[in-house]
Write a protein that holds these residues in place. Structure first.
Motif, mmCIF file in Angstrom:
data_model
loop_
_atom_site.group_PDB
_atom_site.id
_atom_site.type_symbol
_atom_site.label_atom_id
_atom_site.label_comp_id
_atom_site.label_asym_id
_atom_site.label_seq_id
_atom_site.Cartn_x
_atom_site.Cartn_y
_atom_site.Cartn_z
ATOM 1 N N PHE A 76 0.827 -1.199 0.000
ATOM 2 C CA PHE A 76 0.000 0.000 0.000
ATOM 3 C C PHE A 76 0.867 1.257 0.000
ATOM 4 O O PHE A 76 0.702 2.160 -0.811
ATOM 5 C CB PHE A 76 -0.905 -0.032 1.236
ATOM 6 C CG PHE A 76 -1.986 1.001 1.205
ATOM 7 C CD1 PHE A 76 -3.111 0.809 0.410
ATOM 8 C CD2 PHE A 76 -1.876 2.153 1.951
ATOM 9 C CE1 PHE A 76 -4.103 1.753 0.370
ATOM 10 C CE2 PHE A 76 -2.877 3.110 1.904
ATOM 11 C CZ PHE A 76 -3.983 2.907 1.120
ATOM 12 N N LYS A 77 1.857 1.275 0.908
ATOM 13 C CA LYS A 77 2.733 2.445 1.014
ATOM 14 C C LYS A 77 3.501 2.671 -0.274
ATOM 15 O O LYS A 77 3.644 3.790 -0.745
ATOM 16 C CB LYS A 77 3.738 2.229 2.145
ATOM 17 C CG LYS A 77 3.248 2.750 3.477
ATOM 18 C CD LYS A 77 4.417 2.774 4.454
ATOM 19 C CE LYS A 77 3.953 2.909 5.870
ATOM 20 N NZ LYS A 77 4.876 2.279 6.801
ATOM 21 N N GLU A 78 3.986 1.583 -0.819
ATOM 22 C CA GLU A 78 4.739 1.619 -2.070
ATOM 23 C C GLU A 78 3.943 2.362 -3.151
ATOM 24 O O GLU A 78 4.431 3.264 -3.812
ATOM 25 C CB GLU A 78 5.019 0.180 -2.497
ATOM 26 C CG GLU A 78 5.819 0.028 -3.748
ATOM 27 C CD GLU A 78 7.311 0.063 -3.484
ATOM 28 O OE1 GLU A 78 8.052 -0.200 -4.406
ATOM 29 O OE2 GLU A 78 7.726 0.354 -2.342
ATOM 30 N N GLY A 79 2.662 1.954 -3.303
ATOM 31 C CA GLY A 79 1.840 2.522 -4.361
ATOM 32 C C GLY A 79 1.479 3.968 -4.119
ATOM 33 O O GLY A 79 1.500 4.786 -5.026
ATOM 34 N N VAL A 80 1.133 4.306 -2.872
ATOM 35 C CA VAL A 80 0.641 5.660 -2.624
ATOM 36 C C VAL A 80 1.793 6.662 -2.588
ATOM 37 O O VAL A 80 1.712 7.747 -3.159
ATOM 38 C CB VAL A 80 -0.146 5.732 -1.303
ATOM 39 C CG1 VAL A 80 -0.552 7.157 -1.001
ATOM 40 C CG2 VAL A 80 -1.382 4.869 -1.386
ATOM 41 N N TRP A 81 2.910 6.305 -1.931
ATOM 42 C CA TRP A 81 3.932 7.319 -1.748
ATOM 43 C C TRP A 81 5.274 6.955 -2.395
ATOM 44 O O TRP A 81 5.717 7.594 -3.334
ATOM 45 C CB TRP A 81 4.123 7.604 -0.250
ATOM 46 C CG TRP A 81 5.153 8.633 0.002
ATOM 47 C CD1 TRP A 81 6.409 8.415 0.455
ATOM 48 C CD2 TRP A 81 5.051 10.043 -0.238
ATOM 49 N NE1 TRP A 81 7.093 9.595 0.535
ATOM 50 C CE2 TRP A 81 6.288 10.612 0.108
ATOM 51 C CE3 TRP A 81 4.028 10.874 -0.723
ATOM 52 C CZ2 TRP A 81 6.544 11.984 -0.005
ATOM 53 C CZ3 TRP A 81 4.291 12.243 -0.829
ATOM 54 C CH2 TRP A 81 5.531 12.771 -0.468
ATOM 55 N N ALA A 82 5.911 5.887 -1.902
ATOM 56 C CA ALA A 82 7.305 5.632 -2.279
ATOM 57 C C ALA A 82 7.483 5.450 -3.773
ATOM 58 O O ALA A 82 8.511 5.818 -4.336
ATOM 59 C CB ALA A 82 7.818 4.408 -1.536
ATOM 60 N N ASN A 83 6.484 4.868 -4.405
ATOM 61 C CA ASN A 83 6.615 4.612 -5.828
ATOM 62 C C ASN A 83 5.416 5.187 -6.566
ATOM 63 O O ASN A 83 4.868 4.566 -7.461
ATOM 64 C CB ASN A 83 6.710 3.094 -6.040
ATOM 65 C CG ASN A 83 7.661 2.758 -7.157
ATOM 66 O OD1 ASN A 83 8.158 3.658 -7.830
ATOM 67 N ND2 ASN A 83 7.894 1.494 -7.371
ATOM 68 N N ASN A 84 5.018 6.385 -6.151
ATOM 69 C CA ASN A 84 3.800 6.993 -6.704
ATOM 70 C C ASN A 84 3.812 6.983 -8.235
ATOM 71 O O ASN A 84 4.800 7.388 -8.844
ATOM 72 C CB ASN A 84 3.682 8.430 -6.190
ATOM 73 C CG ASN A 84 2.388 9.062 -6.614
ATOM 74 O OD1 ASN A 84 2.185 9.307 -7.791
ATOM 75 N ND2 ASN A 84 1.503 9.295 -5.681
ATOM 76 N N PRO A 85 2.715 6.494 -8.852
ATOM 77 C CA PRO A 85 2.733 6.330 -10.304
ATOM 78 C C PRO A 85 3.035 7.617 -11.061
ATOM 79 O O PRO A 85 3.729 7.573 -12.080
ATOM 80 C CB PRO A 85 1.338 5.802 -10.626
ATOM 81 C CG PRO A 85 0.540 5.916 -9.394
ATOM 82 C CD PRO A 85 1.487 5.959 -8.261
#
Lengths: 226, 202
Positions: A25-34
């Motif tokens: 979840f964190k990856e998608g929303v912030w760390a690896n934001n599309p």
């Protein structure tokens, strides 16, 4: 598992999402934001953000398509032959886009007119395709849904931010409600036109770059020990 | 039965000019950004991609027009438009790739690697959707497809040239890469849109 950050109970126990729920979840929303990190799917991020309301509807559309297609591609991941996986993915994605488009046309016709071709263009949006290819094909359904939701939310958040900024400066309002009175604020028409979109997104990406560079140098100092 | 649509009363040539300059599909409608950002580092690459886009866009707009008004509208299946369009584009690109590989090795090596990229170029699908939304007739659609392709190619070539020149400038670190390209694209879009009031596209 002992010192893992506090996450949802189900994920902690390694239950329904295999212990990967929160990280995904964190990856998608912030760390690896599309949009701001991976710079994917920016066509619509530029095109529909002249108003906050349009941006949010587009965000909902992407969340819907991303979650739906990730779920179904993940369920079918063992039965899709490798060679034709692209066309299978496109067919699944297109089905969800058509669904959303029909719903929008039936219940929210003025918005459908304003968004024009950009709802249909979610089919070729690199985010949806990218998540299907990179995540849903290798992961079980539930965690794929979390991934779709996270990426959709990350996209919607950036779109909302750009939309709010452009509407505020370009029309002096938020959600159509006047915020900056015309008596002292001269509307900046550039912001609602195409060039404004390019320039705002350019600066937004630069901001993210600067923030990440700062974070990286902070992270590197204790570890690098120089 | 023939479709009953009222096409906008604009000369096809005006649409051609408008599609290239004032309503440039990239600079005014933001379509095809992904390949635009990824492939605009070299002038040669962007020229190859631009030519491929012009060709595929003109042809698929015409085919999609035929299928939509000849098949989908009479059968009341307009909602299937999206899926049919993308299938036609993918099939057409695949076909062209095989054809070019068979008959012209030189062209294949020059264009071949760009062709698969075009399937996912949203400008191609976008042109088909604009054609439906703006209710163009066949001639208008054909010239719109061609003009949009030329406009896209022109924009990517100009940016490739600018990026090449920019190699000599010192760009602040945070702005390097995509960020500065977006900003110069924005400035270029202003120049292209300067004449927007003079011609009508819909």
């Amino acid at each position: 598992m002992s010192n893992a950050p506090v996450a949802c109970g189900a994920c902690q126990t390694g239950g329904i999402c295999g212990g990967k729920g929160m990280a995904t979840f964190k990856e998608g929303v912030w760390a690896n934001n599309p949009i701001s990190i991976q710079v994917l799917g920016i066509c619509s991020a530029l095109a529909v953000t002249s108003k906050l309301e349009n941006s949010l509807v587009m965000g909902v559309a992407l969340i819907f398509v991303c979650v739906g297609s990730n779920l179904f591609i993940s369920l079918l991941r063992k039965s899709i032959p490798r060679k034709i996986r692209m066309i299978a993915e496109v067919a699944i994605i297109a089905t969800f886009v058509i669904l959303f488009d029909q719903i929008l046309k039936a219940f929210y016709w003025p918005m459908s007119l304003q968004l024009g071709p950009y709802v249909g263009l979610i089919i070729t949006n690199c985010i949806v395709m990218g998540r299907a290819e990179a995540f849903a094909l290798q992961n079980p359904p539930l965690v794929s849904v979390v991934d779709g939701l996270a990426n959709g939310l990350g996209y919607a958040a950036v779109l909302g931010a750009i939309g709010a900024f452009r509407e505020l400066l370009g029309s002096g309002s938020i959600f159509g409600v006047t915020m900056l009175s015309e008596t002292w604020y001269v509307k900046n028409q550039l912001m609602i036109l195409a060039p404004g979109a390019f320039i705002v997104l350019g600066f937004l990406i630069a901001l993210f770059n600067a923030l990440n560079a700062k974070k990286d140098s902070n992270d590197a100092k204790p570890a690098g020990g120089h | 039965m023939p479709p009953e649509i009222t096409s906008p009363d604009i000369s096809s040539l005006v649409i051609l000019i408008a599609a290239i300059f004032t309503s440039n599909i990239l600079l005014a409608n933001f379509l095809g950004m992904c390949s635009f950002l990824a492939c605009s580092k070299q002038i040669n690459t962007s020229l190859g991609l631009g030519v491929a886009v012009i060709f595929v866009m003109t042809a698929t707009t015409a085919i999609n027009y035929g299928v939509y008004y000849g098949l989908l509208v009479p059968m009341g299946l307009e909602f299937l438009g999206f899926i049919i369009f993308i299938a036609i584009i993918a099939a057409f690109v695949q076909f062209v790739e095989m054809f070019v590989e068979r008959f012209s090795q030189g062209l294949y090596h020059a264009l071949g690697i760009f062709l698969p990229l075009i399937t996912v170029n949203c400008a191609i699908l976008g042109a088909a959707l604009f054609m439906i939304i703006r209710k163009y007739d066949f001639m208008q659609s054909l010239l719109f497809g061609f003009g949009a392709g030329v406009g896209w190619a022109l924009a990517i070539l100009l940016i490739a040239g600018l990026r090449k020149k920019m190699g000599y400038s010192i760009v602040p670190q945070a702005f390097q890469g995509v960020s500065i390209v977006m900003i110069i694209t924005g400035i270029m879009a202003m120049a292209f849109m300067g004449f927007a009031g003079m011609v009508r596209i819909q």
